[in-house]
Design an enzyme around this catalytic site. Sequence first.
Site, PDB file in Angstrom:
ATOM      1  CB  CYS A  40      -0.910  -0.031   1.224  1.00  0.00           C
ATOM      2  SG  CYS A  40      -2.149   1.297   1.275  1.00  0.00           S
ATOM      3  CG  ASP A  42      -0.768   3.776   5.513  1.00  0.00           C
ATOM      4  OD1 ASP A  42       0.119   4.243   6.252  1.00  0.00           O
ATOM      5  OD2 ASP A  42      -1.963   3.750   5.833  1.00  0.00           O
ATOM      6  NE  ARG A  44      -0.791   4.348   8.999  1.00  0.00           N
ATOM      7  CZ  ARG A  44      -2.019   3.993   9.351  1.00  0.00           C
ATOM      8  NH1 ARG A  44      -2.369   4.056  10.629  1.00  0.00           N
ATOM      9  NH2 ARG A  44      -2.883   3.582   8.438  1.00  0.00           N
ATOM     10  CG  HIS A  99      -1.369  -1.358   5.855  1.00  0.00           C
ATOM     11  ND1 HIS A  99      -1.971  -0.385   6.626  1.00  0.00           N
ATOM     12  CD2 HIS A  99      -1.522  -0.967   4.569  1.00  0.00           C
ATOM     13  CE1 HIS A  99      -2.452   0.561   5.849  1.00  0.00           C
ATOM     14  NE2 HIS A  99      -2.201   0.237   4.587  1.00  0.00           N
ATOM     15  CB  CYS A 102      -5.813  -0.773   4.873  1.00  0.00           C
ATOM     16  SG  CYS A 102      -5.564  -0.330   3.137  1.00  0.00           S
TER      17      CYS A 102
END
Length: 221
Positions: A40, A42, A44, A99, A102
């Site tokens: 992803c 993302d 993080r 993850h 999400c």
Amino acid sequence: MEKLIRGVLNFKQNVYPQQKDLFGTLADDGQSPDVLFITCSDSRIDPNMVTGSAPGDLFICRNAGNIIPPHSNETGGMTASIEYAVAVLGVRHIIVCGHTDCGAIKGALDMTKLKGLPHVKEWLGHCRSAMEIVRERNDIPSDMCLGHEHLNEAIEENVLQQVQHLRTHPVVAAKLSTQKVSIHGWVYDIKSGGIRCCSHNSDTFNDFSEQYADIIARVGE
């Protein structure tokens, strides 16, 4: 930006000099990663940090929801990247890594909240099979949105379905048939740092240490 600029300066002054030989080799010899890592966008998620890998080890593809559209005659960035990684770079492993928490899957749970985001809504259509499986499994009517209590289940199911999409890509299917490529489904837990895993022919997630027990045993010898 100040933080990024300080980081670049530190890289040039401290990090790069310590890794100069590695970067020189990569520049002269090109890349030969063993793993295609699809995850992803993302912020993080840091694939290199999570896997302890170095530059040149992973060919990384990122997008909202770690989505892999099924193969079609319409060219897209994911399709081209997968084809290049498998056919040209010769990666031997493909990891599809979702993850916890999400945002993309939160959107897929309730598409009515995506008004004004037409491209996001269309993109998350590739998660539909995962959402329908969760809905069917929990006996939820088709006209009802999935609640937040189904988020973790949907995240895992999305990884499973994206793995199935990956298998539709001809170059991947060919390498799977000769066992020259292995596919791994992962879900990374941001809070605990743990990873749950499954293989391409399984719909069951196991703890990382259980899934890779044989490799861990060899590494520990």
